[in-house]
Design an enzyme around this catalytic site. Structure first.
Site, PDB file in Angstrom:
ATOM      1  CD  GLU A 135      -3.035   0.873   2.285  1.00  0.00           C
ATOM      2  OE1 GLU A 135      -4.232   1.017   2.025  1.00  0.00           O
ATOM      3  OE2 GLU A 135      -2.625   0.577   3.429  1.00  0.00           O
ATOM      4  CD  GLU A 308      -4.797  -3.828   9.668  1.00  0.00           C
ATOM      5  OE1 GLU A 308      -5.057  -3.875   8.458  1.00  0.00           O
ATOM      6  OE2 GLU A 308      -4.394  -2.787  10.221  1.00  0.00           O
TER       7      GLU A 308
END
Length: 859
Positions: A135, A308
């Protein structure tokens, strides 16, 4: 290279042109072990096959790849010359057909910066460990692709790895004929694909859920870490929180976990807290605790696990179209981490930690010149990288808490359920979420979104109390203010709490009103006629996102009786408000330090206490008048030592005071105590000086010249591990020597030999508050170097250097002028680099205002 920085406009053009049907990615990482060959970077083979459609046959586009070399490129059976179509970051694709197949055979480089495929060699046993981190746009360092979140596709990975290794990816895998092959994924974005490989210690469990209709879901669970950390790995607690989270999200989301297995890897030298790769979540290995830590650390790990996990729905199942709407995943995951923590785990007080710790991050970010709306304007990937910030995460989560208060929890969760079902495996924008919330709540969301999501800045709310002749409340109003730069006054759903001391001296709430604050002044009619309060707490229960201010009576009450406030959330909110006042130069730093010394010893919430320690240290280092720092340092050292001895033996409060004492101590008595605790000639009853605490004591000893290189080498021999090496590097860079500082500077700024973790450790050791004069020569060197560093190094290392080495400890008008001169002379520098320097400048200017406030208080 210019081509690395993909723009939003380019991404939109490509998304309009292309649709991706699937990827087959074959990696050969057998080169990760053994000696490297050649003079260039150590590389691995990556072969990618992409099947995709083009809406305009004959058009041209490009694929993304960052690699040292490309061996072959084939488009629809036509061989292309790599030297003509590959420029180092992009592969030109011309004359596309309606249906296309692209095959790219490349040599990609292993990473030492945590970006792409990171290779780590464990100094303890020589074992090699690999993991990927992408990311926002680093999967192109590992395989050719279309690197943007809205070009989703199924992925099939296969990996050739050294004998004895295990390999994991997003899907379930098995090894046959020497190759690890993994099940095809659901359609996902490139940045959440993942590969983890090496001789990891791996523990398994399983989760079973039976739904109301009788169907059953079984999810294989796995958790892994380096072999050297296996003795410390409490996988049972990781699995406990994982199962509690899966139950919670199944209860509330009404959409079964969609990605098969659920592995969690704790990996070395990780740049982030964690990453939500579906089926293969990665975490920084510091969440495996080698020594005694407080419950705050366990709560923090649980929060990250749940954060998450929330991403499996918010982000992975439904993904933002472009990084403008990053909040659609990060704000929701940040909110859900705490929401699920309170609702499903043993950490029932997580909202207190959120109010005190998480929101502090948001308040700071929202007052920087780089502040932005929660829905940001992200022009390119460099913008995106910097927007993983306190606004996107913590302010966004705070605003979602306000949204729940605004529309109601049931409507909020029903909106989420419809959102998942309507957009599963797709991409969304702001309007897609607002439309379902309008359906479920019956409220017009456009005004709320405009005020809260599309404007920047933080409001302050201050109570105004008028009493009648009998000493009762005649009128209580809430005054709302905004910064000149961001004048938006927002609607706030708040609780106003009134507090008085009872017969025992405890400060308790005796009245409350829940009210909608609008505009500049809102009268709280429900509280008229109430007995006069000693403390008015606006935003009691912490429903909204604002800076709390106090009237004079309330502030006087806190100065004398803060420790008597019985409700831990109210107390945390007051501490947070006092810290914001210190940062805003409304409360002298010496007064904040005095409040900590008088009342922190009574603080029951360990997370709040540890935050107070950090704030007190920051107040002394940055906001105290320079001529008072020595006095303040002595007060903090003596106070911390006193609380260390007074704390309950063996308690986590004792541990927190021991660590704080080590960080602030500069006097011979304190340093001698640290040295004696290390060599065993002194002891504090109940305090176990384990290996992690030994390193915490050694850093100040090194920084004050008490522990030399020989002592640190002996400690590394005692703890010859990857963790020990990071600690030793930090301590070595902390020593008070011009030669040491020159060497540390050269290692970080002039060389790229250190890994990301050792760069971070060196910078942390280099920057010691007790060594301001020693660091003075590096202010000029900093401004001379940063543009070159930004250009030549990876963005992660560039961010670490620009943030970490800014001469904040040369806190003078001269440094402010030097910063302004650099900004004026580098108007054409990369916007992301300028943003980092502007943020550092703002922190410095704020520190100087705070010092002026503190100096005035000292007479």
């Amino acid at each position: 290279m210019p081509g690395e920085n993909l723009s939003r406009d380019e991404a939109r053009e490509r998304a309009a042109l292309l649709s991706v049907d699937g990827y087959d990615v074959s990696l050969d990482v057998r080169s990760a072990v053994g000696e490297a060959t050649g003079d260039g970077p150590r590389t691995f083979r990556s072969v990618t096959t992409i099947r995709f459609r083009c809406a305009e046959p004959g058009a041209a586009s490009f694929a993304d790849l960052i690699a040292p070399s490309v061996t072959a490129v084939s488009l629809n059976g036509r061989d292309l010359d790599p030297s003509e179509v590959f420029d180092g970051s992009r592969i030109l694709l011309e004359d596309l057909a309606a249906d296309n197949e692209l095959i790219v055979d490349a040599q990609c480089a292993y990473s030492r910066t945590g970006e792409g495929l990171h290779r780590f060699v464990d100094p303890e046993d020589g074992e090699v460990y690999l993991y990927t981190q992408y990311e926002p746009a680093d999967s192109r360092r590992v395989f050719a692709n279309f690197e943007q979140p809205d070009l989703k596709a199924p992925f099939r990975f296969e990996v050739r790895a050294p004998e004895g290794w295990t390999v994991w990816s997003n899907g379930a895998g098995r090894r046959a004929d020497g190759v690890w092959r993994f099940a095809e994924t659901k359609p996902i974005s490139t940045y959440i694909t993942c590969v983890v490989a090496g001789p990891y210690h791996y523990v398994t469990d399983s989760y079973t859920r039976t739904f109301d209709d009788g169907t059953q879901l079984q999810i294989p669970l796995g958790a892994m870490c380096r072999k050297g950390l296996a003795p410390y790995f409490d996988a049972d607690d990781v699995f406990l929180v994982t199962k509690q989270g899966l139950d919670f999200f199944h209860d509330h989301f009404d959409y079964p976990y969609p990605f098969g297995k659920y592995d969690q890897a704790f990996v070395p030298e990780y740049n982030l807290g964690a990453m939500e790769n579906p089926g293969m979540v990665t975490f920084r290995e510091e969440y495996i605790f080698r020594g005694k830590v407080t419950q705050t650390s366990y709560e923090g790990r649980a929060n990250v696990i749940l954060h998450e996990m929330a991403h499996m729905w918010f982000g992975d199942l439904v993904t933002m179209e472009w990084w403008d709407d990053l909040w659609l995943k990060e704000s929701f995951a940040d909110f859900m981490g705490t929401f699920a923590g309170v609702g499903a785990t043993r950490f029932k007080d997580a909202w207190i930690t959120f109010a005190n710790r998480r929101k502090a991050w948001a308040y700071r970010a929202d007052q920087l010149p780089s502040t932005h709306p929660i829905t940001a304007d992200i022009h390119d990937l460099q913008d995106a990288k910097l927007n993983f910030d306190g606004i996107t995460y913590a302010k966004g989560a705070s605003v979602l808490k306000q949204l729940v208060a605004y529309v109601g929890q049931d409507a909020f969760l029903e909106g989420a359920r419809r959102y998942f079902k309507r957009h599963a495996y797709g991409n969304t924008r702001l309007g897609d979420l607002l439309s379902v919330l309008e359906e479920t709540s019956g409220r017009d969301m456009s005004g709320w979104a405009r005020s809260w999501l599309q404007t920047a800045g933080v409001n302050s709310l201050t109570p105004q109390v008028l009493l009648d002749a009998q000493g009762r409340i005649d009128e209580l109003a809430v005054v709302q203010e905004a910064a000149e730069s961001h004048p938006e006054l927002r609607p706030h759903r708040v609780v106003v709490g009134l507090y008085r001391r009872d017969d025992t001296g405890a400060l308790r709430r005796y009245a409350r009103a829940e009210v909608d604050v609008h505009g500049a002044r809102t009268v709280v009619a429900e509280l008229a006629g109430t007995e006069a309060p000693e403390l008015v707490l606006v935003n009691d229960d912490d429903l909204t996102y604002c800076k709390i201010r106090f009237d004079e009576t309330s502030l006087d009450t806190l100065r004398e009786h803060l420790g008597a406030l019985t409700d831990p959330l109210a107390r945390a909110l007051c501490w947070s408000a006092l810290w914001n006042m210190t940062r805003d130069a409304l409360l002298p730093a010496r007064e904040f330090v005095d409040l900590v010394l008088r009342f922190a010893g009574r603080e029951s919430e360990i997370g709040v206490l540890q935050m107070l320690h950090a704030w007190a240290e920051s107040a002394l280092q940055h906001y105290a008048a320079p001529d008072w720092r020595e006095t303040g340092g002595r007060m903090l050292t003596e106070g911390a030592r006193r609380e260390l001895y007074d704390a309950e033996p063996g308690s986590e409060h004792q541990l927190a005071w021991a660590r704080f004492h080590a960080r602030v101590t500069e006097d011979p008595t304190g340093l001698e105590l640290l040295r004696e605790l290390l060599d065993g000639t002194a002891a504090v009853e109940g305090l176990d000086v384990d290996q992690e605490l030994r390193w915490a004591f050694l850093e100040p000893l090194a920084a004050h010249g008490v522990a030399d290189e020989k002592v640190l080498a002996a400690e590394l021999a005692r703890d010859d591990t990857a963790s020990g090496k990071r600690h030793q590097v930090r301590c070595l860079a902390a020593r008070p020597s011009q030669a040491v500082k020159a060497q540390a500077w050269a290692q970080v700024v002039e060389s790229d030999a250190l890994s990301n973790a050792l760069v971070e450790a060196t910078i942390a050791g280099f920057t010691q508050a007790s060594q301001r004069e020693l660091l003075a020569p590096y202010a000029e060197k900093y401004f001379a170097a940063i543009e070159r560093v930004w250009t030549q190094r990876s963005i992660q290392i560039g961010m670490d250097v620009v943030r970490g080495l800014f001469p904040a400890l040369r806190d003078s008008p001269q440094t402010l002028a030097a910063t302004d001169a650099w900004l004026a002379a580098h108007e054409g520098a990369a916007p992301a680099l300028r943003r980092l320097v502007l943020e550092a400048r703002d922190d410095l200017a704020r520190a100087l205002r705070g010092q002026a406030c503190d100096a005035a208080a000292g007479g």
